[in-house]
Design a protein around this motif. Structure first.
Motif, PDB file in Angstrom:
ATOM      1  N   UNK A  93       0.919  -1.188   0.033  1.00  0.00           N
ATOM      2  CA  UNK A  93      -0.005  -0.072  -0.140  1.00  0.00           C
ATOM      3  C   UNK A  93       0.938   1.505   0.114  1.00  0.00           C
ATOM      4  N   UNK A  94       1.877   1.290   0.538  1.00  0.00           N
ATOM      5  CA  UNK A  94       2.816   2.588   0.650  1.00  0.00           C
ATOM      6  C   UNK A  94       4.108   2.307   0.181  1.00  0.00           C
ATOM      7  N   UNK A  95       4.826   1.129  -0.094  1.00  0.00           N
ATOM      8  CA  UNK A  95       5.945   0.887  -0.726  1.00  0.00           C
ATOM      9  C   UNK A  95       5.797   0.780  -2.219  1.00  0.00           C
ATOM     10  N   UNK A  96       7.045   1.289  -2.814  1.00  0.00           N
ATOM     11  CA  UNK A  96       7.165   1.364  -4.095  1.00  0.00           C
ATOM     12  C   UNK A  96       7.968   0.214  -4.509  1.00  0.00           C
ATOM     13  N   UNK A  97       7.377  -0.873  -5.267  1.00  0.00           N
ATOM     14  CA  UNK A  97       7.887  -2.082  -5.470  1.00  0.00           C
ATOM     15  C   UNK A  97       9.104  -1.938  -6.206  1.00  0.00           C
ATOM     16  N   UNK A  98       9.015  -0.800  -7.281  1.00  0.00           N
ATOM     17  CA  UNK A  98      10.375  -0.700  -8.352  1.00  0.00           C
ATOM     18  C   UNK A  98      11.440  -0.116  -7.774  1.00  0.00           C
ATOM     19  N   UNK A 107      30.593   1.068   0.072  1.00  0.00           N
ATOM     20  CA  UNK A 107      29.197   0.436  -0.011  1.00  0.00           C
ATOM     21  C   UNK A 107      28.910  -0.295  -1.384  1.00  0.00           C
ATOM     22  N   UNK A 108      28.181  -1.464  -1.306  1.00  0.00           N
ATOM     23  CA  UNK A 108      27.848  -2.209  -2.376  1.00  0.00           C
ATOM     24  C   UNK A 108      26.370  -1.846  -2.394  1.00  0.00           C
ATOM     25  N   UNK A 109      25.603  -1.563  -3.652  1.00  0.00           N
ATOM     26  CA  UNK A 109      24.371  -1.429  -3.383  1.00  0.00           C
ATOM     27  C   UNK A 109      23.656  -2.065  -4.703  1.00  0.00           C
ATOM     28  N   UNK A 110      22.690  -2.926  -4.482  1.00  0.00           N
ATOM     29  CA  UNK A 110      21.724  -3.677  -5.397  1.00  0.00           C
ATOM     30  C   UNK A 110      20.279  -2.940  -5.679  1.00  0.00           C
ATOM     31  N   UNK A 111      19.881  -2.896  -6.632  1.00  0.00           N
ATOM     32  CA  UNK A 111      18.563  -2.192  -6.844  1.00  0.00           C
ATOM     33  C   UNK A 111      17.727  -3.158  -7.443  1.00  0.00           C
ATOM     34  N   UNK A 112      16.556  -3.700  -6.900  1.00  0.00           N
ATOM     35  CA  UNK A 112      15.559  -4.492  -7.395  1.00  0.00           C
ATOM     36  C   UNK A 112      14.170  -3.863  -7.883  1.00  0.00           C
ATOM     37  N   UNK A 171      19.307  -2.905  -1.756  1.00  0.00           N
ATOM     38  CA  UNK A 171      19.973  -3.627  -0.648  1.00  0.00           C
ATOM     39  C   UNK A 171      21.367  -3.100  -0.740  1.00  0.00           C
ATOM     40  N   UNK A 172      21.824  -2.411   0.635  1.00  0.00           N
ATOM     41  CA  UNK A 172      23.027  -2.012   0.809  1.00  0.00           C
ATOM     42  C   UNK A 172      23.949  -2.735   1.925  1.00  0.00           C
ATOM     43  N   UNK A 173      25.129  -2.975   1.297  1.00  0.00           N
ATOM     44  CA  UNK A 173      25.971  -3.582   2.121  1.00  0.00           C
ATOM     45  C   UNK A 173      27.569  -3.191   1.991  1.00  0.00           C
TER      46      UNK A 173
END
Length: 90
Positions: free
Chosen positions: A10-15, A32-37, A19-21
């Motif tokens: 309802x409130x989150x943007x699934x696009x 930092x390594x970042x992945x976008x899903x 994930x930040x590591x």
């Protein structure tokens, strides 16, 4: 907002799921390594299902624009109403 087993559709943007590591190497402090899903994409979901989350990973999900707008209105409208009441009583 994250809930056990998922996020609020309802409130989150699934696009816009990230994930930040942080690097475990002291000499790489701040790296930092970042992945976008994009969870709307079935192919991306199959890759995400094989991705292992580790302790201290940060999962960030951007809220939908309408949620941001709604929160702004929630903060703005009470002050507008109070100002109107103050003017009417003054």
């Amino acid at each position: 907002m994250f809930y056990e087993g998922g996020y609020s559709t309802r409130t989150a943007d699934a696009s816009q799921i990230y994930v930040l590591r942080a690097s475990p190497k002291p000499e790489e402090f701040g790296a930092v390594t970042a992945w976008h899903l994009d969870a709307r994409n079935p192919a991306a979901l199959s890759i995400a299902a094989r991705t292992e989350l580790r302790p201290n990973d940060i999962v960030f999900i951007r809220e939908q624009p309408i949620t941001t707008w709604g929160r702004a209105l929630d903060q703005f409208l009470p002050s507008l109403v109070n100002a109107g009441l103050d003017a009417a009583n003054g």
